[in-house]
Design an enzyme around this catalytic site. Structure first.
Site, PDB file in Angstrom:
ATOM      1  CG  HIS A  84      -1.939   0.976   1.362  1.00  0.00           C
ATOM      2  ND1 HIS A  84      -1.693   2.290   1.702  1.00  0.00           N
ATOM      3  CD2 HIS A  84      -3.287   0.883   1.198  1.00  0.00           C
ATOM      4  CE1 HIS A  84      -2.831   2.959   1.736  1.00  0.00           C
ATOM      5  NE2 HIS A  84      -3.814   2.140   1.435  1.00  0.00           N
ATOM      6  CG  ASP A 110       0.228  -2.108   6.367  1.00  0.00           C
ATOM      7  OD1 ASP A 110      -0.669  -2.135   7.232  1.00  0.00           O
ATOM      8  OD2 ASP A 110       0.069  -1.593   5.245  1.00  0.00           O
ATOM      9  CB  CYS A 140      -3.776   3.350  -1.532  1.00  0.00           C
ATOM     10  SG  CYS A 140      -4.902   4.721  -1.226  1.00  0.00           S
ATOM     11  CE  LYS A 196      -7.802  -0.193   6.076  1.00  0.00           C
ATOM     12  NZ  LYS A 196      -8.208   0.240   4.735  1.00  0.00           N
ATOM     13  CD  GLN A 220      -6.937  -4.364   3.942  1.00  0.00           C
ATOM     14  OE1 GLN A 220      -7.885  -5.145   4.053  1.00  0.00           O
ATOM     15  NE2 GLN A 220      -7.114  -3.075   3.729  1.00  0.00           N
TER      16      GLN A 220
END
Length: 415
Positions: free
Chosen positions: A131, A208, A372, A234, A211
């Site tokens: 991302h 990261d 993104c 999220k 998600q």
């Protein structure tokens, strides 16, 4: 759902949808089908009620007052930090920094941890599926000093080339940043293996997790990484709140990222000294209500149960991929086994924005664009993709509605 489909859903999930009142509405005269949870998941009543109750009864600023409401608010805020620590299996709540979201968490690490360590000729390693929030912050600190961003490649199916990783790690590699799960392809990366390879070369790892956290349990001890970032919105929680986990010894050695109230120990016009982590990274009044909502979201997800969530979402993913693959001229991007419920696709002869607009007219909410992840779009040679993303509240009927809407959109263009 019909009786057969309902019977196949774990019992704990049969009443889940009712906890999301926003999904009961109609859009453009059609029942809403919300398939955009990878952008922002909807919030259950438990989260909304917790935030409302806090605002109605306990709200005050934290850490600064001796009155009852200030004490209640501080207790709620720090209890939320403890919930996040337990959620990630951190050693201590002191390893949890509240931030606005994963983006701010990555920027914090870039500016506070990496920037002081970077020199000309150094390298930061990212992957081809990242991302923008896990690309641009590293560029911002690399460019002024002449450091370089390197990219770990991936296959057409959306799997990282981990065999190439050891050869890309060298004495000038200062950090490796990787998504736990891709927001476009749904690929779940083998973070534990990636971390082992990086640490063998003395390279710290940031993950990261934006998600991943709504779909699978996260144990930072087992992953072995050095930093882990995620966003509340999220995870069926509110926007404007997220968390950065960092190893205590790393956080303790990092200078403040921003200056202001509550991150200080003492201030004079000649010199200021700073609080210990995590307070030194939380300048100003935090999103207290957001932290309360995040804690409630964690309780919600864990109350449903990871096994039930995985079984439900994987069944829907297999159904959705099967129905979409049966549509002539439709290509799915990201076919690596074990992915989360994210399906990126294009229909031949249609721009993703046109497809998204038409299916919206049929009550189906999907995302369309570069998500993104412009370098990933370039990797596949497309300007944009459509994306349907699944949540714990979605149903088989909604998957069927998606497939019907895509077929109708295709027929409209063909006609």
């Amino acid at each position: 759902m019909n009786a057969r489909e309902q019977a196949s859903v774990p019992h704990a999930l049969q009443a889940v949808r009712a906890q999301f009142p926003i999904l009961a509405q109609t859009v453009r005269g059609k029942p809403l089908v919300y398939l955009d949870s990878a952008a922002s998941a909807q919030k259950p009543l438990a989260v909304l009620d917790a935030m409302r109750a806090f605002e109605l009864h306990d709200y005050a600023n934290v850490h600064r007052g001796v009155h009852v409401l200030a004490q209640r608010a501080t207790d709620a805020f720090e209890a939320a930090r403890a919930r996040v620590a337990a959620f990630l299996h951190a050693h201590s709540p002191k390893e949890i920094v509240f931030v606005r979201g994963a983006t701010e968490a990555v920027n914090l690490v870039a500016q506070s941890f990496l920037r002081p360590r970077l020199r000309a000729g150094d390298e930061v390693l990212v992957t081809a599926m990242e991302h923008h929030a896990n690309i641009v912050p590293w560029q911002l600190v690399c460019e002024p000093v002449g450091a370089t961003l390197r990219v770990l490649p991936m296959s057409d199916t959306g799997a990282l080339d981990l065999d190439a990783l050891p050869g890309m790690l060298g004495p000038r590699t200062r950090l490796l940043a990787v998504a736990h799960a891709s927001n476009v392809l749904g690929t779940v990366n083998d973070v534990a293996r990636i971390t082992r390879l990086a640490h063998a070369h003395g390279v710290p790892v940031l993950v990261d997790g934006a998600q991943a956290v709504a779909h699978l349990p996260v144990d930072v001890q087992l992953l072995g990484c050095d930093f882990y970032a995620f966003s509340g919105h999220k995870l069926y929680g509110p926007t404007g709140i997220g968390a950065l986990w960092g190893r205590a010894e790393l956080l303790d050695a990092m200078p403040p990222y921003q200056g202001g109230g509550d991150m200080i120990r003492s201030v004079s016009f000649e010199r200021s000294t700073y609080a210990d982590a995590p307070a030194r990274f939380e300048a100003g009044t935090p999103n207290i209500t957001g932290a309360v909502g995040l804690a409630a979201a964690i309780d919600f997800v864990q109350g449903v149960g990871w096994d039930a969530i995985a079984a439900h979402e994987q069944a829907l993913l297999e159904l959705a991929q099967g129905e979409l693959e049966a549509i002539a001229g439709l290509r799915i991007y990201g076919t690596t086994p074990g992915k989360i419920g994210v399906i990126a696709f294009n229909v031949e002869g249609m721009h993703a924005h046109d497809l998204g607009t038409i299916v919206d007219a049929l009550g189906v909410a999907i995302r369309a664009g570069h998500h993104c992840a412009m370098p990933l779009m370039q990797r596949y040679g497309v300007a944009a993709m459509a994306r349907a993303s699944l949540g714990v509240y979605n149903t088989a009927d909604e998957v069927h509605a998606l497939a019907r809407a895509v077929r109708k959109a295709q027929a409209m263009f063909a006609g």
